[in-house]
Motif scaffolding. Structure first.
Motif, PDB file in Angstrom:
ATOM      1  N   TRP A  47       9.935   0.525   1.688  1.00  0.00           N
ATOM      2  CA  TRP A  47       8.652   0.856   2.319  1.00  0.00           C
ATOM      3  C   TRP A  47       7.810   1.727   1.393  1.00  0.00           C
ATOM      4  O   TRP A  47       6.619   1.487   1.192  1.00  0.00           O
ATOM      5  CB  TRP A  47       8.911   1.565   3.642  1.00  0.00           C
ATOM      6  N   GLY A  48       8.451   2.734   0.796  1.00  0.00           N
ATOM      7  CA  GLY A  48       7.725   3.612  -0.118  1.00  0.00           C
ATOM      8  C   GLY A  48       7.189   2.871  -1.329  1.00  0.00           C
ATOM      9  O   GLY A  48       6.050   3.102  -1.769  1.00  0.00           O
ATOM     10  N   ALA A  49       7.992   1.944  -1.879  1.00  0.00           N
ATOM     11  CA  ALA A  49       7.557   1.187  -3.057  1.00  0.00           C
ATOM     12  C   ALA A  49       6.396   0.258  -2.730  1.00  0.00           C
ATOM     13  O   ALA A  49       5.512   0.033  -3.565  1.00  0.00           O
ATOM     14  CB  ALA A  49       8.735   0.384  -3.613  1.00  0.00           C
ATOM     15  N   VAL A  50       6.391  -0.273  -1.507  1.00  0.00           N
ATOM     16  CA  VAL A  50       5.306  -1.168  -1.095  1.00  0.00           C
ATOM     17  C   VAL A  50       4.038  -0.377  -0.779  1.00  0.00           C
ATOM     18  O   VAL A  50       2.924  -0.783  -1.132  1.00  0.00           O
ATOM     19  CB  VAL A  50       5.732  -2.004   0.131  1.00  0.00           C
ATOM     20  N   ALA A  51       4.211   0.786  -0.115  1.00  0.00           N
ATOM     21  CA  ALA A  51       3.053   1.535   0.368  1.00  0.00           C
ATOM     22  C   ALA A  51       2.426   2.431  -0.690  1.00  0.00           C
ATOM     23  O   ALA A  51       1.227   2.724  -0.617  1.00  0.00           O
ATOM     24  CB  ALA A  51       3.451   2.385   1.577  1.00  0.00           C
ATOM     25  N   VAL A  77      -4.449   1.375  -0.381  1.00  0.00           N
ATOM     26  CA  VAL A  77      -5.342   1.125   0.751  1.00  0.00           C
ATOM     27  C   VAL A  77      -6.476   0.217   0.316  1.00  0.00           C
ATOM     28  O   VAL A  77      -6.804   0.117  -0.867  1.00  0.00           O
ATOM     29  CB  VAL A  77      -5.925   2.446   1.316  1.00  0.00           C
ATOM     30  N   ASP A  78      -7.074  -0.401   1.293  1.00  0.00           N
ATOM     31  CA  ASP A  78      -8.291  -1.166   1.052  1.00  0.00           C
ATOM     32  C   ASP A  78      -9.459  -0.196   0.990  1.00  0.00           C
ATOM     33  O   ASP A  78      -9.489   0.817   1.696  1.00  0.00           O
ATOM     34  CB  ASP A  78      -8.498  -2.179   2.183  1.00  0.00           C
ATOM     35  N   GLY A  79     -10.447  -0.503   0.163  1.00  0.00           N
ATOM     36  CA  GLY A  79     -11.583   0.393   0.014  1.00  0.00           C
ATOM     37  C   GLY A  79     -12.328   0.651   1.310  1.00  0.00           C
ATOM     38  O   GLY A  79     -12.964   1.698   1.472  1.00  0.00           O
ATOM     39  N   ASP A 188      -1.933  10.858  -1.571  1.00  0.00           N
ATOM     40  CA  ASP A 188      -1.327  11.454  -0.382  1.00  0.00           C
ATOM     41  C   ASP A 188      -0.587  12.746  -0.696  1.00  0.00           C
ATOM     42  O   ASP A 188      -0.502  13.636   0.150  1.00  0.00           O
ATOM     43  CB  ASP A 188      -0.359  10.448   0.255  1.00  0.00           C
ATOM     44  N   ALA A 189      -0.018  12.846  -1.909  1.00  0.00           N
ATOM     45  CA  ALA A 189       0.797  14.023  -2.218  1.00  0.00           C
ATOM     46  C   ALA A 189       0.886  14.219  -3.723  1.00  0.00           C
ATOM     47  O   ALA A 189       0.793  13.259  -4.499  1.00  0.00           O
ATOM     48  CB  ALA A 189       2.200  13.865  -1.640  1.00  0.00           C
ATOM     49  N   GLY A 214      -0.905   9.357   5.456  1.00  0.00           N
ATOM     50  CA  GLY A 214      -0.125   8.162   5.175  1.00  0.00           C
ATOM     51  C   GLY A 214       1.304   8.298   5.706  1.00  0.00           C
ATOM     52  O   GLY A 214       1.683   9.344   6.251  1.00  0.00           O
ATOM     53  N   PRO A 215       2.135   7.277   5.514  1.00  0.00           N
ATOM     54  CA  PRO A 215       3.495   7.285   6.069  1.00  0.00           C
ATOM     55  C   PRO A 215       4.521   8.010   5.212  1.00  0.00           C
ATOM     56  O   PRO A 215       5.722   7.849   5.423  1.00  0.00           O
ATOM     57  CB  PRO A 215       3.815   5.791   6.147  1.00  0.00           C
ATOM     58  N   LEU A 216       4.081   8.824   4.251  1.00  0.00           N
ATOM     59  CA  LEU A 216       5.028   9.400   3.293  1.00  0.00           C
ATOM     60  C   LEU A 216       6.095  10.255   3.978  1.00  0.00           C
ATOM     61  O   LEU A 216       7.276  10.181   3.627  1.00  0.00           O
ATOM     62  CB  LEU A 216       4.284  10.233   2.252  1.00  0.00           C
ATOM     63  N   ARG A 217       5.717  11.082   4.950  1.00  0.00           N
ATOM     64  CA  ARG A 217       6.706  11.920   5.630  1.00  0.00           C
ATOM     65  C   ARG A 217       7.760  11.061   6.330  1.00  0.00           C
ATOM     66  O   ARG A 217       8.952  11.380   6.312  1.00  0.00           O
ATOM     67  CB  ARG A 217       6.013  12.836   6.640  1.00  0.00           C
ATOM     68  N   THR A 218       7.329   9.965   6.944  1.00  0.00           N
ATOM     69  CA  THR A 218       8.275   9.071   7.613  1.00  0.00           C
ATOM     70  C   THR A 218       9.200   8.407   6.604  1.00  0.00           C
ATOM     71  O   THR A 218      10.409   8.277   6.835  1.00  0.00           O
ATOM     72  CB  THR A 218       7.521   7.998   8.423  1.00  0.00           C
ATOM     73  N   VAL A 219       8.646   7.999   5.466  1.00  0.00           N
ATOM     74  CA  VAL A 219       9.455   7.381   4.414  1.00  0.00           C
ATOM     75  C   VAL A 219      10.530   8.354   3.924  1.00  0.00           C
ATOM     76  O   VAL A 219      11.710   7.991   3.807  1.00  0.00           O
ATOM     77  CB  VAL A 219       8.553   6.939   3.234  1.00  0.00           C
TER      78      VAL A 219
END
Length: 257
Positions: A47-51, A77-79, A188-189, A214-219
């Motif tokens: 997930w992290g590598a994709v996001a 992200v998309d612009g 994000d970080a 973003g989803p970084l904390r969840t990842v």
């Protein structure tokens, strides 16, 4: 009769050795923990590598938020998802043929100018930019009002006196703005040094919604939970064997006289 052992090492039912009570269940649970841990650990990494995409920021134009040589993680992200206050990675060949990192201060339809009492002005509101170096004005020299065309962004570096940003391209046809589709990711970080997640700047909240984190904390949580489960499951076997060995030592068989 001759002397006989006071303990019977064979089971009464069939003469075969049985595992200690609960060991079979323990092995199953440990195997399940390892399997679940691997799924969480690998799933988090995938997930992290994709996001996310890592970048190294080569200059100090975003100081003090991001220093020269810092490593950041930027969410792909998309612009169209970019909002005021976001720190983005983009590439515009009219600026430079390399990825650049700047902060979005105005979006399509906004008016932006500087300065009012040393502060940036967007849509007639003076913006409190708490991420700027303490005591520094929004710009060393002001610039006239720019109306940002639809589908474009006005970008500034946080180190305003040392940043080649939209103010350096005001005489361009697009008045220093960059197309939304030039954006590749949103930072994000800062991961090296480990400064952590970037805060969403509240000074832009009065102008519209800010981007959600973003989803970084969840990842990271998935990867950490997976690692704990893998270690816990893998540790069951050695711990159980050591416990069984101690139990056998504590009840050494004696013999009758």
């Amino acid at each position: 009769m001759g002397g006989e052992s006071t303990t019977d090492t064979a089971s009464r039912g069939g003469g075969t050795h049985r595992d200690p009570a609960g060991s079979r269940t323990g092995r199953r649970l440990s195997g399940l923990a390892v399997a679940l841990g691997l799924a969480l650990f690998l799933g988090g990494f995938v997930w992290g590598a994709v996001a996310y995409q890592p970048y190294t920021v080569p200059t100090s134009s975003m100081a003090p938020t991001i220093g020269a040589g810092d490593r950041v993680l930027a969410q792909r992200v998309d612009g169209t998802e970019v909002r005021r206050g976001d720190v983005v990675v983009f590439q515009d060949t009219s600026w430079a043929n390399v990825p650049m990192v700047k902060r979005v201060v105005a979006v399509g339809g906004d008016t932006v100018s500087c300065c009012r009492e040393g502060r940036l002005e967007v849509n007639g509101r003076a913006v409190d930019e708490t991420y700027l170096p303490a005591g520094r004005p929004a710009e060393i020299t002001g610039f006239p009002t720019v109306t940002v065309p639809e589908g474009r962004l006005f970008l500034l570096g946080d180190e305003r006196g040392n940043s080649v940003d939209s103010t350096a391209h005001l005489t361009d046809a697009a008045a220093g703005t960059v197309a939304r589709d030039a954006v590749d990711a949103r930072v994000d970080a800062v991961v090296w040094p480990m400064n952590g997640m970037l805060e969403r700047p509240g000074g832009f909240a009065a102008l519209g919604d800010l981007s959600p984190p973003g989803p970084l904390r969840t990842v990271v949580a998935l990867i950490a939970a997976g690692a704990v489960l893998i270690l816990a499951g893998a540790a069951h076997g050695p711990v159980a064997r050591r416990a069984a060995a101690r139990a056998r030592t504590g009840r050494e068989p004696g013999r009758a006289a």
